[in-house]
Structures are given as structure tokens and as C-alpha cells.
Design a protein around this motif. Structure first.
Motif, PDB file in Angstrom:
ATOM      1  N   SER A 155       1.262  -1.392   0.313  1.00 32.37           N
ATOM      2  CA  SER A 155       0.093   0.288  -0.104  1.00 32.37           C
ATOM      3  C   SER A 155       1.095   1.122  -0.178  1.00 32.37           C
ATOM      4  CB  SER A 155      -1.081   0.111   1.032  1.00 32.37           C
ATOM      5  OG  SER A 155      -0.710   0.308   2.703  1.00 32.37           O
ATOM      6  N   SER A 156       2.321   1.017   0.468  1.00 33.19           N
ATOM      7  CA  SER A 156       3.074   2.202   0.300  1.00 33.19           C
ATOM      8  C   SER A 156       3.746   3.075  -1.150  1.00 33.19           C
ATOM      9  CB  SER A 156       4.296   2.288   1.554  1.00 33.19           C
ATOM     10  OG  SER A 156       4.887   1.000   1.165  1.00 33.19           O
ATOM     11  N   LEU A 157       2.992   1.762  -1.784  1.00 27.36           N
ATOM     12  CA  LEU A 157       4.040   1.900  -3.586  1.00 27.36           C
ATOM     13  C   LEU A 157       2.393   2.456  -4.052  1.00 27.36           C
ATOM     14  CD1 LEU A 157       5.780  -1.268  -3.364  1.00 27.36           C
ATOM     15  CD2 LEU A 157       6.436   1.095  -2.713  1.00 27.36           C
ATOM     16  N   ASN A 158       1.558   2.566  -3.715  1.00 26.30           N
ATOM     17  CA  ASN A 158       0.198   3.140  -4.195  1.00 26.30           C
ATOM     18  C   ASN A 158       0.927   4.381  -5.432  1.00 26.30           C
ATOM     19  OD1 ASN A 158      -1.501   0.767  -3.566  1.00 26.30           O
ATOM     20  ND2 ASN A 158      -2.301   2.170  -1.889  1.00 26.30           N
ATOM     21  N   SER A 161       0.516   0.174 -17.541  1.00 34.23           N
ATOM     22  CA  SER A 161       0.620   1.435 -16.058  1.00 34.23           C
ATOM     23  C   SER A 161      -0.297   2.215 -16.230  1.00 34.23           C
ATOM     24  CB  SER A 161       1.684   2.103 -16.796  1.00 34.23           C
ATOM     25  OG  SER A 161       1.865   2.873 -17.953  1.00 34.23           O
ATOM     26  N   PRO A 162      -0.719   3.383 -17.250  1.00 34.81           N
ATOM     27  CA  PRO A 162      -2.150   3.647 -17.519  1.00 34.81           C
ATOM     28  C   PRO A 162      -3.051   3.019 -16.473  1.00 34.81           C
ATOM     29  CG  PRO A 162      -1.418   3.490 -19.681  1.00 34.81           C
ATOM     30  CD  PRO A 162      -1.282   2.035 -19.012  1.00 34.81           C
ATOM     31  N   TYR A 163      -3.343   1.686 -16.072  1.00 32.22           N
ATOM     32  CA  TYR A 163      -4.527   0.846 -15.492  1.00 32.22           C
ATOM     33  C   TYR A 163      -3.829   0.469 -13.840  1.00 32.22           C
ATOM     34  CZ  TYR A 163      -6.785   0.667 -19.790  1.00 32.22           C
ATOM     35  OH  TYR A 163      -7.497   1.198 -21.177  1.00 32.22           O
ATOM     36  N   THR A 164      -3.627   1.265 -13.482  1.00 39.65           N
ATOM     37  CA  THR A 164      -3.798   1.410 -11.841  1.00 39.65           C
ATOM     38  C   THR A 164      -4.688   1.133 -10.361  1.00 39.65           C
ATOM     39  OG1 THR A 164      -3.452   3.366 -11.580  1.00 39.65           O
ATOM     40  CG2 THR A 164      -1.571   2.267 -12.827  1.00 39.65           C
ATOM     41  N   LEU A 165      -4.314   0.691  -9.626  1.00 46.74           N
ATOM     42  CA  LEU A 165      -5.282   0.238  -8.469  1.00 46.74           C
ATOM     43  C   LEU A 165      -4.511   0.641  -6.990  1.00 46.74           C
ATOM     44  CD1 LEU A 165      -6.761  -3.748  -8.885  1.00 46.74           C
ATOM     45  CD2 LEU A 165      -7.885  -1.673  -9.654  1.00 46.74           C
ATOM     46  N   ASN A 166      -5.584   1.357  -5.516  1.00 49.71           N
ATOM     47  CA  ASN A 166      -4.772   1.297  -4.863  1.00 49.71           C
ATOM     48  C   ASN A 166      -5.279   0.782  -3.564  1.00 49.71           C
ATOM     49  OD1 ASN A 166      -3.106   3.874  -5.386  1.00 49.71           O
ATOM     50  ND2 ASN A 166      -4.655   4.893  -5.418  1.00 49.71           N
ATOM     51  N   LEU A 167      -4.147   0.359  -3.218  1.00 54.11           N
ATOM     52  CA  LEU A 167      -4.379  -1.137  -2.092  1.00 54.11           C
ATOM     53  C   LEU A 167      -3.898  -0.434  -0.822  1.00 54.11           C
ATOM     54  CD1 LEU A 167      -2.382  -3.232  -4.342  1.00 54.11           C
ATOM     55  CD2 LEU A 167      -3.725  -4.336  -3.036  1.00 54.11           C
ATOM     56  N   THR A 168      -4.949  -0.310  -0.023  1.00 56.76           N
ATOM     57  CA  THR A 168      -5.533   0.090   1.772  1.00 56.76           C
ATOM     58  C   THR A 168      -5.641  -0.567   2.562  1.00 56.76           C
ATOM     59  OG1 THR A 168      -7.719   0.886   1.606  1.00 56.76           O
ATOM     60  CG2 THR A 168      -6.148   2.646   0.864  1.00 56.76           C
ATOM     61  N   ASP A 169      -4.374  -0.875   3.787  1.00 54.44           N
ATOM     62  CA  ASP A 169      -4.442  -1.786   5.254  1.00 54.44           C
ATOM     63  C   ASP A 169      -5.530  -1.317   5.836  1.00 54.44           C
ATOM     64  OD1 ASP A 169      -4.641  -3.467   6.980  1.00 54.44           O
ATOM     65  OD2 ASP A 169      -2.318  -3.879   7.240  1.00 54.44           O
ATOM     66  N   GLY A 187      -6.182  -4.668   9.329  1.00 56.18           N
ATOM     67  CA  GLY A 187      -6.325  -5.887   8.878  1.00 56.18           C
ATOM     68  C   GLY A 187      -7.423  -5.524   7.762  1.00 56.18           C
ATOM     69  N   SER A 188      -8.463  -5.610   7.486  1.00 57.38           N
ATOM     70  CA  SER A 188      -9.204  -5.663   6.131  1.00 57.38           C
ATOM     71  C   SER A 188      -8.418  -5.144   4.633  1.00 57.38           C
ATOM     72  CB  SER A 188     -10.620  -4.801   6.437  1.00 57.38           C
ATOM     73  OG  SER A 188     -11.043  -5.032   7.424  1.00 57.38           O
ATOM     74  N   ILE A 189      -8.345  -5.107   3.756  1.00 56.55           N
ATOM     75  CA  ILE A 189      -7.430  -4.996   2.628  1.00 56.55           C
ATOM     76  C   ILE A 189      -8.686  -4.513   1.756  1.00 56.55           C
ATOM     77  CG2 ILE A 189      -6.176  -5.290   0.703  1.00 56.55           C
ATOM     78  CD1 ILE A 189      -4.791  -5.731   3.560  1.00 56.55           C
ATOM     79  N   TYR A 190      -8.592  -3.496   0.920  1.00 55.56           N
ATOM     80  CA  TYR A 190      -9.108  -2.944  -0.053  1.00 55.56           C
ATOM     81  C   TYR A 190      -8.088  -2.852  -1.031  1.00 55.56           C
ATOM     82  CZ  TYR A 190     -12.935  -2.367   4.232  1.00 55.56           C
ATOM     83  OH  TYR A 190     -14.099  -2.565   5.198  1.00 55.56           O
ATOM     84  N   VAL A 191      -9.475  -2.404  -1.754  1.00 56.02           N
ATOM     85  CA  VAL A 191      -9.147  -2.372  -3.308  1.00 56.02           C
ATOM     86  C   VAL A 191      -9.359  -1.746  -4.385  1.00 56.02           C
ATOM     87  CG1 VAL A 191      -8.261  -3.911  -5.232  1.00 56.02           C
ATOM     88  CG2 VAL A 191      -7.845  -4.894  -3.613  1.00 56.02           C
ATOM     89  N   TRP A 225     -14.589   3.433 -10.309  1.00 59.09           N
ATOM     90  CA  TRP A 225     -15.529   3.949  -9.134  1.00 59.09           C
ATOM     91  C   TRP A 225     -16.307   2.700  -8.541  1.00 59.09           C
ATOM     92  CZ3 TRP A 225     -17.210   8.054 -10.305  1.00 59.09           C
ATOM     93  CH2 TRP A 225     -17.043   8.596 -11.899  1.00 59.09           C
ATOM     94  N   SER A 226     -14.675   2.078  -7.630  1.00 58.78           N
ATOM     95  CA  SER A 226     -15.546   1.106  -6.974  1.00 58.78           C
ATOM     96  C   SER A 226     -14.400   0.657  -5.806  1.00 58.78           C
ATOM     97  CB  SER A 226     -15.287  -0.416  -7.576  1.00 58.78           C
ATOM     98  OG  SER A 226     -14.845  -1.117  -8.142  1.00 58.78           O
ATOM     99  N   ARG A 227     -14.244   0.270  -4.694  1.00 61.06           N
ATOM    100  CA  ARG A 227     -13.398   0.228  -4.025  1.00 61.06           C
ATOM    101  C   ARG A 227     -14.132  -1.729  -2.733  1.00 61.06           C
ATOM    102  NH1 ARG A 227     -12.367   1.518   1.979  1.00 61.06           N
ATOM    103  NH2 ARG A 227     -10.614   1.886   2.122  1.00 61.06           N
ATOM    104  N   PRO A 228     -13.783  -2.322  -3.296  1.00 62.29           N
ATOM    105  CA  PRO A 228     -13.869  -3.594  -2.594  1.00 62.29           C
ATOM    106  C   PRO A 228     -13.161  -3.917  -2.065  1.00 62.29           C
ATOM    107  CG  PRO A 228     -13.436  -3.958  -5.149  1.00 62.29           C
ATOM    108  CD  PRO A 228     -13.289  -2.303  -5.264  1.00 62.29           C
TER     109      PRO A 228
END
Length: 264
Positions: free
Chosen positions: A137-140, A148-156, A159-163, A167-170
Motif C-alpha cells: 500500500s505504500s507503493l500506490n 501502467s495507465p490501469y492502476t489500483l490502490n491498496l489500503t490496509d 487488517g481489512s484489505i481494500y482494492v 468507481w469501486s472500492r471492494p
């Protein structure tokens, strides 16, 4: 005298002849000892590859996502990457309910190339365990298989990981398979990149409510008939009571009139 010398000479010659092979045999070098070779190593076992199509067909349900993968041949791209044990692959798989929650035109309006890009957007070309997502998540933003244009952000979040896509953050609902070099994680929503969807795709219309049963509210013909019969019976009883009352009143009047005539 000459005979004895000849006998001695002959004996000496014979002794030399018989002793020569023995001397030759004792003077020859010893034969080398046989060399023992080490046993040849057993052949290495063939690497075990995870069959992604088989895995997705029995887990989930992920039938919609798997159908799209097979339709676009992206499953072959993912499988080839999964077989590369040096880097591996991480796949985010939306459940069937995630696709059903969006309007059907959301995906039917995509071209074949756009649909392929959307599927590639659901994978990283590297194996990541759940524990590694916290550092990742620190490399978002993180590049996906789509480029490369299609990227995702990950957050912790505790303990729950969100992607997160545009338009969505499951949240990662569960770990389907996570043994290097293959990681498969289930999502409750489809990842929707801004490059393919300029606005938030509409949700599927809510299912129509089941019709309420009106049989108990509407009067049944039998009940109407029974009410009619009951009403008719009540009316006839009232009419009979009214006739009886009039007859009694008339009798009383006649009795009073008779008494008055007697008094006169």
C-alpha cells in the motif's frame, strides 16, 4: 667329460627358458582397481502448476468472471504467468453477485479489446500474499496486468484489505488460494477503471416485489352469496315483526272500542 658338460648346458638352458615367463609376470605392473562411479541423481519432479480454470470453476461462484476469461482467452495469459514460478500472479476475482449488481449493458457495450483490458485489470503480474499488501500500500498506485495507465490502490484498514479502482472500492472478501506462485482473492464488487468507464456505471434495477395475495382481502363470491342470504333473512324477519306489531295494535283498538260501546 664332454657329455656331462652338454648335460649341464642343456639343464641351464631349460632353467632359463622356464624362468623367463615367471620373471616377466612378476615384473609387470599390477592391474588398476575398478573405479566406482557415483549413482546418477534421480530426475527432479515436474513442477506443480495450479489450473486456474479448474480452480475458479469449483470455487466461488465465479462463473461469470471465468466465462469472460475463457471468451477473451485471458485465461491463457493468466495461466502462462501462473506457470512462471519466479514471479507468479495475483488475481482479484469478483463473485457472480458482483456482476449481477451492475446493469447488463455495462459489459455488453464494451468492445472485445476493452473487455480484455477490464479482465487484465483484475490481476497483478506478481504473487502477493495478504501479509504483503500492507507494505504494498505504500507503493500506490500499483500497476496491473493491463499496463501502467490501469492502476489500483491498496489500503490496509485494521487488517481489512481494500482494492480501490475509480468507481469501486471492494474489500477482499476471502482468500481462495494463496500458495506461491498463485494468489486468488474474492471480491464483492467489480473493479471499474476510469479509462473504460467515464462515469459510475448504473446498478441493475431492483427486482420487482412479489405480488401480494389479494384472495384474503377480496370478498369471495360464496361469501357475498352468504351475506346476501343472511341479509335477505334479516329483512324478512323485520318485516314479519312489523306486521305482527300492527295486528296487535289493531286488536287493542277494537277491544277499547267495544268497551266504550258497552258503557254507553
Amino acid at each position: 667329460m664332454m657329455g656331462s658338460k652338454a648335460a649341464i648346458f642343456a639343464t641351464a638352458v631349460l632353467a632359463v627358458l622356464f624362468s623367463t615367463p615367471a620373471l616377466a609376470q612378476t615384473s609387470s605392473p599390477p592391474a588398476p582397481a575398478p573405479v566406482s562411479l557415483p549413482p546418477s541423481p534421480a530426475p527432479a519432479p515436474a513442477p506443480h502448476y495450479v489450473d486456474l480454470a479448474e480452480l475458479l470453476s469449483v470455487a466461488g461462484p465465479f462463473h461469470t468472471f471465468l466465462n469472460y476469461l475463457e471468451k477473451t482467452n485471458v485465461i491463457e495469459t493468466f495461466q502462462s504467468q501462473a506457470n512462471n514460478t519466479k514471479v507468479g500472479i495475483t488475481v482479484f476475482v469478483p463473485k457472480d453477485s458482483a456482476f449481477a449488481a451492475l446493469k447488463k449493458s455495462t459489459f455488453s457495450n464494451l468492445t472485445s479489446d476493452q473487455l480484455k483490458t477490464l479482465l487484465l485489470y483484475h490481476a497483478f503480474p506478481t504473487f502477493y500474499s495478504l501479509a504483503e499488501f500492507k507494505n504494498l500500500s505504500s507503493l500506490n498506485p500499483v500497476n496491473t496486468f493491463a499496463g501502467s495507465p490501469y492502476t489500483l490502490n491498496l489500503t490496509d484498514d485494521m487488517g481489512s484489505i481494500y482494492v480501490q479502482s475509480m468507481w469501486s472500492r471492494p474489500k477482499i472478501a476471502s482468500s481462495v488460494y494463496a500458495t506461491k506462485p498463485v494468489a486468488v482473492y474474492a471480491l464483492n464488487k467489480v473493479l471499474l477503471p476510469m479509462q473504460l468507464f467515464s462515469k459510475d456505471p448504473p446498478l441493475a434495477p431492483a427486482p420487482a416485489p412479489a405480488p401480494e395475495s389479494g384472495a384474503s382481502d377480496a370478498p369471495s363470491p360464496a361469501a357475498g352469496k352468504a351475506d346476501g342470504l343472511a341479509g335477505g333473512k334479516g329483512d324478512s324477519t323485520s318485516a314479519a315483526y312489523s306486521v305482527g306489531a300492527v295486528s296487535v295494535a289493531n286488536s287493542l283498538l277494537l277491544a277499547v272500542a267495544g268497551c266504550l260501546m258497552l258503557l254507553w
